[in-house]
Design an enzyme around this catalytic site. Structure first.
Site, PDB file in Angstrom:
ATOM      1  N   HIS A 209       0.859  -1.176   0.000  1.00  0.00           N
ATOM      2  CA  HIS A 209       0.000   0.000   0.000  1.00  0.00           C
ATOM      3  C   HIS A 209       0.900   1.233   0.000  1.00  0.00           C
ATOM      4  CE1 HIS A 209      -3.846   1.904   1.267  1.00  0.00           C
ATOM      5  NE2 HIS A 209      -3.029   2.804   1.761  1.00  0.00           N
ATOM      6  N   HIS A 252      -1.433   3.014  11.476  1.00  0.00           N
ATOM      7  CA  HIS A 252      -0.170   3.751  11.428  1.00  0.00           C
ATOM      8  C   HIS A 252      -0.167   4.957  12.354  1.00  0.00           C
ATOM      9  CE1 HIS A 252      -2.835   5.664   8.454  1.00  0.00           C
ATOM     10  NE2 HIS A 252      -2.158   6.768   8.628  1.00  0.00           N
ATOM     11  N   GLU A 258      -3.263  14.888   9.791  1.00  0.00           N
ATOM     12  CA  GLU A 258      -4.192  14.649   8.683  1.00  0.00           C
ATOM     13  C   GLU A 258      -5.601  15.120   9.047  1.00  0.00           C
ATOM     14  OE1 GLU A 258      -4.069  10.439   8.309  1.00  0.00           O
ATOM     15  OE2 GLU A 258      -1.954  10.370   7.771  1.00  0.00           O
ATOM     16  N   HIS A 282      -6.560  13.414  12.562  1.00  0.00           N
ATOM     17  CA  HIS A 282      -5.597  12.517  13.188  1.00  0.00           C
ATOM     18  C   HIS A 282      -4.276  13.272  13.234  1.00  0.00           C
ATOM     19  CE1 HIS A 282      -8.386   9.313  11.271  1.00  0.00           C
ATOM     20  NE2 HIS A 282      -8.787   9.592  12.498  1.00  0.00           N
ATOM     21  N   HIS A 288      -3.966   5.555  14.092  1.00  0.00           N
ATOM     22  CA  HIS A 288      -5.277   5.475  13.457  1.00  0.00           C
ATOM     23  C   HIS A 288      -5.225   4.474  12.312  1.00  0.00           C
ATOM     24  CE1 HIS A 288      -3.048   8.605  11.326  1.00  0.00           C
ATOM     25  NE2 HIS A 288      -3.749   8.294  10.252  1.00  0.00           N
TER      26      HIS A 288
HETATM   27 FE   FE2 Z   1      -3.237   8.468   8.196  1.00  0.00          FE
END
Ligand code: FE2
Length: 351
Positions: A209, A252, A258, A282, A288
Site C-alpha cells: 500500500h 499507522h 491529517e 488525526h 489510526h
Molecule cells: Fe493516516
C-alpha cells in the site's frame, strides 16, 4: 473566521471527528457561513494553514472578500458556487476544487439553494503541482486540466462592502462601485478550478500500500524537502489490485497531521460515521487506521481486482500539529465517542 496562531486551546493528540455543520440561519452568505476548525503556524509569519468549513444559503451580492493572510482552497461538498473574481468567473461544483490566491478579491454566488464545503487557508508557499520524480512528465493532476476564469468584469456604481482579512482581523471598507472591475489582465497569480475526477490516480500494481502522498493534487512545500506545509490529497475512484496485501490503509502513526473530509459517497477505510460534509483529524504520531468493521471485511476479502468508485475523500496533510479551536472542540456536532470505532479489534498474534 479564526486565524493562526491558535492559542485558545491546547494542541490535542486525541483523534477527533465531526458531523457536518448545522443548517445556517436564513440569509447566511459564504463569508458569514465560514467556521474555523483549527490550524497551525502563524499567519503573520507566512507558515502553516487553517481548516475552515462553510455552510451558506445566500449569495454575496453587495460585498466582496479578500484574504491577505493566505490563499483559499475551496472544496465544495454540496451546492455549486459561481466565483466572481477580479479575473473573471469560475464555477465550481462538488467534486471540483477552486483556488483563490492570496489577496484576490472575490464574491461567492450560490448556484443552488445552499452550499456546504471545506476550505484550506494556506499561509505558506502557494500551492503548486508536486514534483513527479520517477513518474515522469505526466500523471496525478495534469496542468492541462486546470481552468482559468472566464473573462468578465462588473461595471456598477452600487455601494459595495469590501472585506479584507489582514493578520487575522476582518477590515471593511465601503466602496461606491464594484472592485471587480478589471477588464484585462496577464500573469499567473490567478484563481483556478480543478475537477478531481480528472485526477490520474497512480498506485500499486503489484503488492503493498503506497503512502497517500502519491495522491497529492497540490502541495505547499516548506523549507524542508519532503515535509509539506500542507498537501492537498484526494482519494479518487481507482482500482485496487494489490496481491497479498491488506488493501485499506494499514494502522499507522506518522509525522504528518491529517484532516480528512468527504465530498461524496463513502471512504473505503471507514464503515460509518465519516459522512459527506463531516471530517476527521488525526494529529501527528496519533495512531489510526481502518475501523473494526472495515478491518474484518478487508481481512476476509478475496483479493481480485476491485474498483473503488463510490466515494471522493480528501486530506489536508500538514507537517505541523493541527490545534483544534475551542469552538470546534466544544461543538455539539463533534462525535465524542469517535474512538469507539476501533473497539473490539482482537489480538491476532500467535507465537
Ligand atoms: Fe493516516
Amino acid at each position: 473566521m479564526r486565524t493562526a496562531p491558535f492559542t485558545d486551546a491546547a494542541p490535542d493528540p486525541n483523534r477527533r471527528r465531526w458531523n457536518p455543520l448545522p443548517d445556517p440561519a436564513p440569509g447566511t452568505d459564504w463569508l458569514t457561513g465560514l467556521w474555523t476548525l483549527g490550524g497551525n503556524g502563524d499567519a503573520t509569519q507566512r507558515t502553516g494553514m487553517a481548516v475552515h468549513l462553510y455552510h451558506a444559503n445566500a449569495s454575496m451580492t453587495d460585498r466582496v472578500f479578500s484574504d491577505a493572510d493566505g490563499e483559499l482552497l475551496l472544496v465544495p461538498e454540496r451546492g455549486g458556487l459561481l466565483l466572481h473574481t477580479e479575473f473573471g468567473l469560475l464555477a465550481a461544483a462538488p467534486g471540483e476544487v477552486a483556488l483563490i490566491p492570496r489577496g484576490v478579491r472575490f464574491r461567492v454566488e450560490l448556484l443552488d439553494e445552499s452550499a456546504r464545503g471545506y476550505v484550506c487557508e494556506n499561509y505558506g508557499a502557494p500551492f503548486r503541482l508536486p514534483d513527479l520524480g520517477p513518474i515522469g512528465a505526466n500523471g496525478l493532476a495534469n496542468a492541462r486540466d486546470f481552468r482559468a476564469p472566464v473573462a468578465a468584469y462588473e461595471d456598477t456604481e452600487e455601494p459595495v462592502e469590501v472585506v479584507n482579512k489582514f493578520c487575522g482581523n476582518l477590515w471593511t471598507a465601503r466602496y461606491d462601485h464594484s472592485p471587480l472591475d478589471v477588464v484585462a489582465w496577464h500573469g499567473n497569480h490567478v484563481p483556478y478550478v480543478y475537477d478531481l475526477h480528472r485526477f490520474n490516480v497512480i498506485g500499486s500494481i503489484s503488492y503493498d500500500h503506497p503512502d497517500p502522498s502519491i495522491f497529492t493534487v497540490l502541495t505547499s512545500p516548506s523549507d524542508t524537502p519532503g515535509l509539506a506545509g500542507v498537501d492537498f490529497v484526494v482519494f479518487a475512484p481507482r482500482w485496487l489490485v494489490g496481491e497479498d496485501t491488506f488493501r485499506p490503509p494499514y494502522f499507522h502513526r506518522n509525522v504528518m497531521s491529517e484532516y480528512m473530509g468527504l465530498v461524496e459517497g463513502a471512504y473505503d477505510a471507514k464503515a460509518e460515521g465519516f459522512v459527506p460534509g463531516g471530517g476527521s483529524l488525526h494529529n501527528m504520531m496519533s495512531a489510526h487506521g481502518p475501523d473494526r468493521e472495515t478491518f474484518d471485511r478487508a481481512s476476509a476479502a478475496e483479493l481480485r481486482p476491485q474498483k473503488v468508485d463510490d466515494g471522493l475523500a480528501f486530506m489536508f496533510e500538514t507537517r505541523w500539529p493541527v490545534t483544534v479551536a475551542a469552538q470546534a472542540g466544544g461543538a455539539a456536532w463533534r462525535q465524542r465517542g469517535y474512538d469507539g470505532v476501533w473497539a473490539g479489534l482482537e489480538r491476532h498474534f500467535r507465537v
